[in-house]
Design a protein around this motif. Structure first.
Motif, short mmCIF file in Angstrom:
data_model
loop_
_atom_site.label_atom_id
_atom_site.label_comp_id
_atom_site.label_asym_id
_atom_site.label_seq_id
_atom_site.Cartn_x
_atom_site.Cartn_y
_atom_site.Cartn_z
N GLN A 8 35.68 37.77 44.06
CA GLN A 8 35.27 38.41 42.81
C GLN A 8 36.42 39.20 42.20
O GLN A 8 37.12 39.90 42.91
CB GLN A 8 34.11 39.37 43.09
CG GLN A 8 32.86 38.70 43.61
CD GLN A 8 32.29 37.70 42.63
OE1 GLN A 8 32.10 38.02 41.46
NE2 GLN A 8 32.05 36.47 43.09
N TYR A 54 35.57 37.76 53.46
CA TYR A 54 34.83 38.63 52.54
C TYR A 54 35.33 40.08 52.54
O TYR A 54 34.57 41.00 52.78
CB TYR A 54 33.33 38.61 52.87
CG TYR A 54 32.73 37.22 52.85
CD1 TYR A 54 32.46 36.59 51.63
CD2 TYR A 54 32.45 36.56 54.04
CE1 TYR A 54 31.91 35.31 51.62
CE2 TYR A 54 31.89 35.29 54.02
CZ TYR A 54 31.63 34.67 52.81
OH TYR A 54 31.09 33.43 52.80
N THR A 77 30.16 37.49 48.97
CA THR A 77 30.00 36.96 47.61
C THR A 77 30.24 35.47 47.69
O THR A 77 30.80 34.98 48.66
CB THR A 77 31.01 37.59 46.65
OG1 THR A 77 32.29 37.58 47.28
CG2 THR A 77 30.65 39.02 46.30
N THR A 107 37.39 41.24 45.44
CA THR A 107 37.07 40.88 46.83
C THR A 107 37.78 39.58 47.18
O THR A 107 38.18 38.82 46.30
CB THR A 107 35.56 40.69 47.05
OG1 THR A 107 35.16 39.51 46.35
CG2 THR A 107 34.77 41.87 46.56
#
Lengths: 332, 311
Positions: free
Chosen positions: B79, B95, B75, B89
């Motif tokens: 997130q 990640y 991403t 995340t």
């Protein structure tokens, strides 16, 4: 046993442990690879390698090598640190030590009275609400990892602009401890900044220390309160709080001394974690970043310094203990 | 008739053990009477279940060769928690899906903690038994060795040992075990000194039982109890040290499902507001350690024969 002979025996023990620590570090050093490697580069001719080996006595039997190595240590030769431009490690440690010491000083100054108060309150209210609250505080203090506590505190305080993680100070370095140097320079805003740099780390350190100290004091106070002299004092009509504070606590305080060594260990291993969280330039951060860069000489220098500090702290604690409680040395 | 023989043996065994069984049940009931111990037991069971159910709760992708490596969720930034990623995340560079890390991290933590405690118990019991039973110079030498280990904080010594051993989950286990055994050795030695002149040991010696048999069949079973209780309390403490090493970046490699490593890889995003990648793994460590501490605390109070009658 006389006090002086107790001190002598205890010193011999401390020196023995230090020799043991040095042996342990020596073994780790030698297990890392050929000891000649730090002195050569890939351009060093093969013939020169043996000369260098002989120059640093690395061709002698292992115990002779240890003796030379130990002799170097005693003169302050801890080797050079590749990650800090081959600076002497002893100097590096001394430069970074004050920031760690600053944290340690404030931790002790704050933790001891807080733990005294909390331990007394929970012993006086054994198994009542204040005792339960103090138990929750303590259990949380040693079940919560210091880095999590530190990061959460940092998140909250940084958002509220209470915290500084990489300040620039305009005052001169005298002691190396920012809060003291600011006072010496008479720099008020620098003093505030120095505290904003310190406060987060200090809260975490005080919490973990008080968590242990208060529990130890509580249990030794409860033990003292059950003894005959306390019953006698009560029978004479001395009121309860005077019995606790003037009679029992004085004796319970002696057991408090024994955790000085534990506290020293907390301070040093805590500094590795807490200084990494709050970006404080002390020996803990120095060692942690050295470890991530495989700078083994610097890490081992830190281990040796840690050993010396711990052995000294335990030595002082035992001497004080024997001074306040003669039964200790008589029992030997 | 092997079956009926086993049955007789079994009923005989049950008869001889019945006082112990009654005792064990009383002790277990005593644990259930203490709310904090019950909380501890519940947390310990919760994490045990979580570890066992990890492949169901957070199934590794089919092409994964090592379930302890957190699959990447690429991403732009970290997130926040969503339906797809319940714990959010971690964002660049690793990640990680935080939920996956927390679930498999519980398996990892128990693997590390139980291995460390297991290995150190074996070494500690052997060394403690030898020192306590033989006495004299051997005892002195072994105990002075433990003094050296006690003069260095566990985390600091483990850091140095990992330098020599290299970085991986197994070296973290070995390094912490090397730091950990002296505590058990000393405790067991103390118990040995207390027991070795007891009448039942004298009696065994008088009828010519060998030293090895006296130590492991007669003394160890009587001396081991306090050591095991401390071992139970240490399961949490070991995880504190291991996750501390992971956080410092000198434990398992980044991307591994270990709680300390997970916090370490997402630390740079915390002050930008990504609280989830610190809070969820952090609370996992806290509750795990809390569970074992409370359970161990309860065990100590209840299993100590001196306090048992008072309970």
């Amino acid at each position: 046993m006389k006090f002086s002979s107790f001190v002598i025996r205890r010193s011999a023990f401390a020196i023995g442990v230090l020799i043991g620590v040095s042996l342990l570090v020596f073994v780790i050093t030698r297990s890392l690879g050929d000891p000649v490697t730090p002195y050569i580069t890939h351009t060093t001719p093969k013939s020169a390698v043996e000369l260098i080996r002989a120059k640093y006595h690395l061709d002698e039997p292992i115990y002779v090598q240890y003796a030379y190595w130990l002799w170097g240590l005693l003169q302050g030769d801890l080797g050079l640190s590749p990650t800090y431009g081959y600076a002497p490690i002893a100097e590096l440690l001394l430069t970074y030590l004050p920031v760690t010491a600053e944290l340690g000083i404030y931790t002790i100054v704050i933790s001891v009275p807080v733990a005294l108060w909390l331990g007394t309150v929970s012993a006086r209210n054994k198994d009542k609400t204040p005792d339960h609250l103090s138990r929750v505080f303590s259990i949380a203090g040693w079940s919560m990892p210091q880095f999590v506590m530190g990061l959460l505190l940092m998140y909250v305080m940084y958002s509220a602009h209470l915290l500084e993680v990489s300040p620039t100070f305009n005052f001169n370095r005298v002691t190396g401890m920012p809060t003291f140097d600011a006072i010496l320079a008479g720099d008020l805003s620098g003093f505030v900044d120095a505290w904003r740099y310190l406060i987060g780390a200090l809260i975490v350190m005080v919490w973990t220390n008080v968590a242990i100290m208060a529990r130890v004091l509580r249990s030794s106070l409860i033990e003292e309160m059950g003894k005959d002299y306390v019953t006698t004092a009560r029978a004479k009509g001395v009121n309860e709080s005077a019995v606790m504070i003037r009679h029992a606590r004085k004796n319970a305080l002696i057991s408090f001394i024994t955790i000085a060594g534990v506290s020293a260990g907390f301070w040093l291993s805590g500094s590795v974690i807490i200084e990494t969280v709050f970006n404080r330039l002390g020996i803990g951060l120095l060692a942690a970043s050295a470890a991530t860069h495989y700078d083994s000489a610097l890490v081992l220098g830190f281990v040796l310094l840690t050993g010396v500090i711990m052995v000294t702290a335990n030595f002082i604690a035992d001497i004080l203990y024997a001074h306040f409680d003669p039964r200790i040395r008589l029992g030997e | 008739m092997p079956d009926s023989r086993t049955a007789t043996q079994f009923s005989e065994l049950r008869r001889t053990l019945s006082p112990q069984l009654r005792e064990a049940r009383r002790r277990f009931e005593a644990i259930l009477e203490r709310p904090l111990s019950v909380l501890g037991l519940a947390l310990v069971i919760l994490y045990l279940v979580l570890a066992l159910a990890a492949p169901l709760l957070a199934p590794p992708p089919p092409d994964s060769y090592d379930p302890y490596l957190i699959p990447k969720v690429v991403t732009v930034g970290p997130q926040p928690p969503s339906y797809e990623h319940p714990f959010g995340t971690s964002g660049p560079q690793f990640y990680c899906d935080v939920f996956y890390g927390v679930v498999w991290g519980s398996r990892m933590s128990q693997l590390i903690a139980l291995s460390v405690v297991g290995i150190s118990l074996i070494i500690g019991i052997l060394v403690g038994a030898i020192a306590g039973y033989s006495g004299g110079l051997i005892d002195e030498a072994l105990m002075r060795t433990t003094d050296v280990f006690f003069s260095l904080p566990g985390l600091v010594l483990a850091m140095a040992l990992i330098l020599a051993l290299g970085r991986s989950v197994s070296t973290v286990i070995v390094a912490i075990a090397i730091v950990w055994w002296p505590g058990y050795a000393r405790l067991l030695r103390g118990e040995f000194l207390r027991l070795k002149n007891e009448l039942f040991v004298e009696a065994a010696r008088a009828i010519g039982v060998s030293d090895l048999k006296i130590v492991f069949k007669h003394i160890v079973p009587n001396a081991i109890f306090p050591v095991l209780v401390v071992g139970a309390m240490d399961v949490g403490t070991v995880v504190l040290v291991a996750s501390g090493l992971g956080f410092l970046g000198i434990g398992a490699v980044p991307g591994t499902a270990e709680w300390g490593v997970l916090i370490s890889v997402s630390r740079n995003w915390l002050l930008q507001g990504a609280w989830w990648s610190t809070v969820f793994p952090g609370m996992a460590i806290f509750t795990f350690v809390l569970g074992w501490t409370l359970l161990g605390d309860g065990l100590r109070d209840i299993l100590d024969p001196r306090t048992l009658r008072a309970v």
